[in-house]
Design a protein around this motif. Structure first.
Motif, PDB file in Angstrom:
ATOM      1  N   ASN A 233     -47.976 -97.253  83.178  1.00  0.00           N
ATOM      2  CA  ASN A 233     -49.384 -97.622  83.336  1.00  0.00           C
ATOM      3  C   ASN A 233     -49.723 -98.873  82.521  1.00  0.00           C
ATOM      4  N   ALA A 234     -49.209 -98.934  81.291  1.00  0.00           N
ATOM      5  CA  ALA A 234     -49.449-100.113  80.460  1.00  0.00           C
ATOM      6  C   ALA A 234     -48.825-101.353  81.090  1.00  0.00           C
ATOM      7  N   ALA A 235     -47.619-101.201  81.643  1.00  0.00           N
ATOM      8  CA  ALA A 235     -46.947-102.331  82.291  1.00  0.00           C
ATOM      9  C   ALA A 235     -47.716-102.799  83.518  1.00  0.00           C
ATOM     10  N   ALA A 236     -48.265-101.867  84.280  1.00  0.00           N
ATOM     11  CA  ALA A 236     -49.012-102.224  85.484  1.00  0.00           C
ATOM     12  C   ALA A 236     -50.263-103.029  85.130  1.00  0.00           C
ATOM     13  N   PHE A 237     -51.000-102.567  84.116  1.00  0.00           N
ATOM     14  CA  PHE A 237     -52.214-103.293  83.733  1.00  0.00           C
ATOM     15  C   PHE A 237     -51.869-104.644  83.112  1.00  0.00           C
ATOM     16  N   ALA A 238     -50.813-104.680  82.289  1.00  0.00           N
ATOM     17  CA  ALA A 238     -50.449-105.921  81.612  1.00  0.00           C
ATOM     18  C   ALA A 238     -50.001-106.993  82.596  1.00  0.00           C
ATOM     19  N   THR A 239     -49.196-106.620  83.576  1.00  0.00           N
ATOM     20  CA  THR A 239     -48.735-107.631  84.535  1.00  0.00           C
ATOM     21  C   THR A 239     -49.889-108.111  85.419  1.00  0.00           C
ATOM     22  N   ARG A 240     -50.823-107.223  85.726  1.00  0.00           N
ATOM     23  CA  ARG A 240     -52.014-107.648  86.471  1.00  0.00           C
ATOM     24  C   ARG A 240     -52.825-108.643  85.644  1.00  0.00           C
ATOM     25  N   LEU A 241     -52.941-108.370  84.356  1.00  0.00           N
ATOM     26  CA  LEU A 241     -53.649-109.291  83.465  1.00  0.00           C
ATOM     27  C   LEU A 241     -52.918-110.622  83.375  1.00  0.00           C
ATOM     28  N   ALA A 242     -51.590-110.577  83.302  1.00  0.00           N
ATOM     29  CA  ALA A 242     -50.798-111.806  83.230  1.00  0.00           C
ATOM     30  C   ALA A 242     -51.031-112.682  84.455  1.00  0.00           C
ATOM     31  N   VAL A 243     -51.095-112.060  85.627  1.00  0.00           N
ATOM     32  CA  VAL A 243     -51.320-112.806  86.869  1.00  0.00           C
ATOM     33  C   VAL A 243     -52.663-113.523  86.802  1.00  0.00           C
ATOM     34  N   GLU A 244     -53.697-112.838  86.327  1.00  0.00           N
ATOM     35  CA  GLU A 244     -55.022-113.450  86.265  1.00  0.00           C
ATOM     36  C   GLU A 244     -55.078-114.555  85.210  1.00  0.00           C
ATOM     37  N   LEU A 245     -54.362-114.377  84.113  1.00  0.00           N
ATOM     38  CA  LEU A 245     -54.352-115.402  83.068  1.00  0.00           C
ATOM     39  C   LEU A 245     -53.715-116.697  83.574  1.00  0.00           C
ATOM     40  N   THR A 246     -52.592-116.588  84.285  1.00  0.00           N
ATOM     41  CA  THR A 246     -51.952-117.797  84.802  1.00  0.00           C
ATOM     42  C   THR A 246     -52.790-118.414  85.915  1.00  0.00           C
ATOM     43  N   ARG A 247     -53.482-117.586  86.685  1.00  0.00           N
ATOM     44  CA  ARG A 247     -54.355-118.111  87.740  1.00  0.00           C
ATOM     45  C   ARG A 247     -55.497-118.919  87.119  1.00  0.00           C
ATOM     46  N   GLU A 248     -56.071-118.411  86.044  1.00  0.00           N
ATOM     47  CA  GLU A 248     -57.124-119.149  85.352  1.00  0.00           C
ATOM     48  C   GLU A 248     -56.598-120.471  84.797  1.00  0.00           C
ATOM     49  N   GLN A 249     -55.365-120.435  84.265  1.00  0.00           N
ATOM     50  CA  GLN A 249     -54.763-121.648  83.739  1.00  0.00           C
ATOM     51  C   GLN A 249     -54.599-122.700  84.830  1.00  0.00           C
ATOM     52  N   GLU A 250     -54.144-122.266  86.007  1.00  0.00           N
ATOM     53  CA  GLU A 250     -53.968-123.183  87.125  1.00  0.00           C
ATOM     54  C   GLU A 250     -55.313-123.771  87.563  1.00  0.00           C
ATOM     55  N   GLN A 251     -56.345-122.927  87.609  1.00  0.00           N
ATOM     56  CA  GLN A 251     -57.663-123.417  88.015  1.00  0.00           C
ATOM     57  C   GLN A 251     -58.219-124.412  87.016  1.00  0.00           C
ATOM     58  N   THR A 252     -57.991-124.153  85.723  1.00  0.00           N
ATOM     59  CA  THR A 252     -58.450-125.081  84.698  1.00  0.00           C
ATOM     60  C   THR A 252     -57.742-126.421  84.820  1.00  0.00           C
ATOM     61  N   ALA A 253     -56.416-126.373  85.042  1.00  0.00           N
ATOM     62  CA  ALA A 253     -55.648-127.610  85.192  1.00  0.00           C
ATOM     63  C   ALA A 253     -56.122-128.406  86.405  1.00  0.00           C
ATOM     64  N   MET A 254     -56.394-127.711  87.513  1.00  0.00           N
ATOM     65  CA  MET A 254     -56.881-128.393  88.715  1.00  0.00           C
ATOM     66  C   MET A 254     -58.248-129.006  88.473  1.00  0.00           C
ATOM     67  N   SER A 255     -59.113-128.297  87.757  1.00  0.00           N
ATOM     68  CA  SER A 255     -60.446-128.815  87.469  1.00  0.00           C
ATOM     69  C   SER A 255     -60.368-130.064  86.605  1.00  0.00           C
ATOM     70  N   GLN A 256     -59.478-130.049  85.598  1.00  0.00           N
ATOM     71  CA  GLN A 256     -59.317-131.219  84.748  1.00  0.00           C
ATOM     72  C   GLN A 256     -58.780-132.405  85.539  1.00  0.00           C
ATOM     73  N   ALA A 257     -57.831-132.126  86.456  1.00  0.00           N
ATOM     74  CA  ALA A 257     -57.280-133.199  87.281  1.00  0.00           C
ATOM     75  C   ALA A 257     -58.356-133.795  88.178  1.00  0.00           C
ATOM     76  N   ASP A 258     -59.212-132.933  88.735  1.00  0.00           N
ATOM     77  CA  ASP A 258     -60.301-133.417  89.585  1.00  0.00           C
ATOM     78  C   ASP A 258     -61.254-134.304  88.795  1.00  0.00           C
ATOM     79  N   ARG A 259     -61.560-133.901  87.560  1.00  0.00           N
ATOM     80  CA  ARG A 259     -62.463-134.709  86.738  1.00  0.00           C
ATOM     81  C   ARG A 259     -61.834-136.053  86.394  1.00  0.00           C
ATOM     82  N   SER A 260     -60.516-136.043  86.143  1.00  0.00           N
ATOM     83  CA  SER A 260     -59.825-137.290  85.834  1.00  0.00           C
ATOM     84  C   SER A 260     -59.868-138.237  87.016  1.00  0.00           C
TER      85      SER A 260
END
Length: 387
Positions: A233-260
């Motif tokens: 159960n801990a592994a299931a929640f943690a990997t789901r959280l990991a997916v969302e964290l990397t997705r947020e990172q990608e969105q932030t990088a794309m937003s910064q690139a758009d602003r540049s």
């Protein structure tokens, strides 16, 4: 090694295997000092995870966490496994995500008893918010959500010590429940991981599945049944959280690139009609009679990056002088700046990697100051462009 992955660490092989089953395409990665990690992708996603084993105890966990952060410069570090519940709030199989971690063995022994002097580390606000969101969405569990057997996610303090707690009536068990009565769970590694994250400016989350009640039933048949379920159960929640964290990172990088990109378009700058006018700009760069409104001028080479880092150091010193930065964070920030500066002057093949890692750790240290984070963003990009 890409810097967009999440590190997941566990103390026990049973916990390690629970996370490992969530990953595909695993490849071994060896640290210079012999520590082995496996790097793979969360099944069905593009989220990359570096998985490592710390063994039991806060000290071992702190050392391996430090190595993992230095090696991978991750988006976040998640410590995942099982724990004992201190109260009946959490059911067996439920998942506890720490809002903060107590190192409960800090104290002073006096004539009238042991007085608590804990150290406490809070979980980064962004990760806590994301964890709470995933708990509300409730689509992370391997079982069927909404049934009576579905695990729930609890949020609260986790107490981390140096001994296995397996009693409700021992003197230490009573002392812990008296002094740390808001702690939902108890274990032996979270304090070390939290300290390593703090010193390196890396966001940390501690995620534990409840496998027992720390009441004398450890190593029973019931505990042997619940341990793998709680770990899964801990592994299931943690990997789901990991997916969302990397997705947020990608969105932030794309937003910064758009602003540049926007900053270089006609809509992103102001032209001055006078040929020889002087324009005052708080943040940006001027080319001829064109004022480019960007967050900061981009450092185009090692010399420019070093000059920008020296300017950022003055910003850090001013914050410290004004009382915004505590002494420990100030010293750690200066150390990372120095590391990045030396890397920028380095003529070895890896200056970009070294400087980028140092600046990302620095970004974590000053994360609560948006203006400093904004100034660091172009410096991280410039560090990555070093050759």
């Amino acid at each position: 090694m890409p810097k967009d992955l999440v590190v997941i660490l566990t103390a026990l092989n049973l916990e390690y295997q629970a996370v490992r089953r969530k990953l595909i395409g695993l490849q071994m990665h060896r640290h210079d000092r012999g520590t082995l990690f496996e790097v793979g992708t969360v099944r069905g996603t593009s989220c990359r995870v570096a998985l490592g084993l710390t063994n039991k105890g806060n000290h071992s966990a702190a050392v391996i966490a430090e190595r993992a952060i230095q090696e991978f410069s991750p988006v976040a570090l998640l410590f995942v496994g099982v724990a004992g519940a201190l109260w009946d709030t959490a059911r067996l199989g439920d998942v506890v995500m720490a809002t903060h971690v107590y190192a409960y063995h800090g104290g002073t022994s006096e004539d009238d008893g042991l007085k608590a002097r804990p150290r406490v580390w809070e979980t980064a606000h962004g990760i806590s918010q994301l964890g709470a969101y995933l708990a509300r969405v409730d689509d992370w569990a391997d079982g069927v959500p909404g049934t009576g057997q579905a695990p729930q996610v609890r949020f609260g303090a986790i107490a981390a010590g140096e001994v296995v707690q397996n009693s409700r009536i021992s003197a230490e068990a009573r002392w812990i429940r008296q002094h740390y009565n808001d702690a939902l769970a108890i274990e032996m590694e979270a304090a070390g991981v939290a300290q390593a994250g703090h010193l390196n400016g890396a966001p940390v989350a501690v995620i534990r599945g409840i496998s027992d009640r720390a009441d004398g039933a450890k190593n029973s048949a019931n505990d042997r049944d619940w341990q793998p379920r709680a770990a899964a159960n801990a592994a299931a929640f943690a990997t789901r959280l990991a997916v969302e964290l990397t997705r947020e990172q990608e969105q932030t990088a794309m937003s910064q690139a758009d602003r540049s990109r926007t900053a270089g378009t006609p809509e992103g700058h102001v032209r001055n009609t006078a040929h020889h006018s002087t324009v005052g700009v708080m943040a940006g760069s001027v080319t001829g009679s064109t004022v480019h409104m960007a967050a900061a001028p981009k450092a185009s080479g090692p010399a420019e990056l070093i000059a920008a880092l020296d300017g950022f150091r003055e910003d850090i010193r001013r914050r410290h002088a004004e009382g915004d930065l505590d002494e420990d964070t100030f010293r750690e920030a200066l150390a990372e700046l120095g590391f990045a500066r030396r890397a920028a002057k380095d003529d070895t093949p890896e200056p970009a990697r070294k400087a980028t890692m140092a600046l990302k750790r620095l970004r974590g240290l000053v994360a609560e100051f948006p203006e400093l984070v904004a100034k660091l963003a172009p410096l991280v990009v410039a560090a990555g462009d070093l050759s």
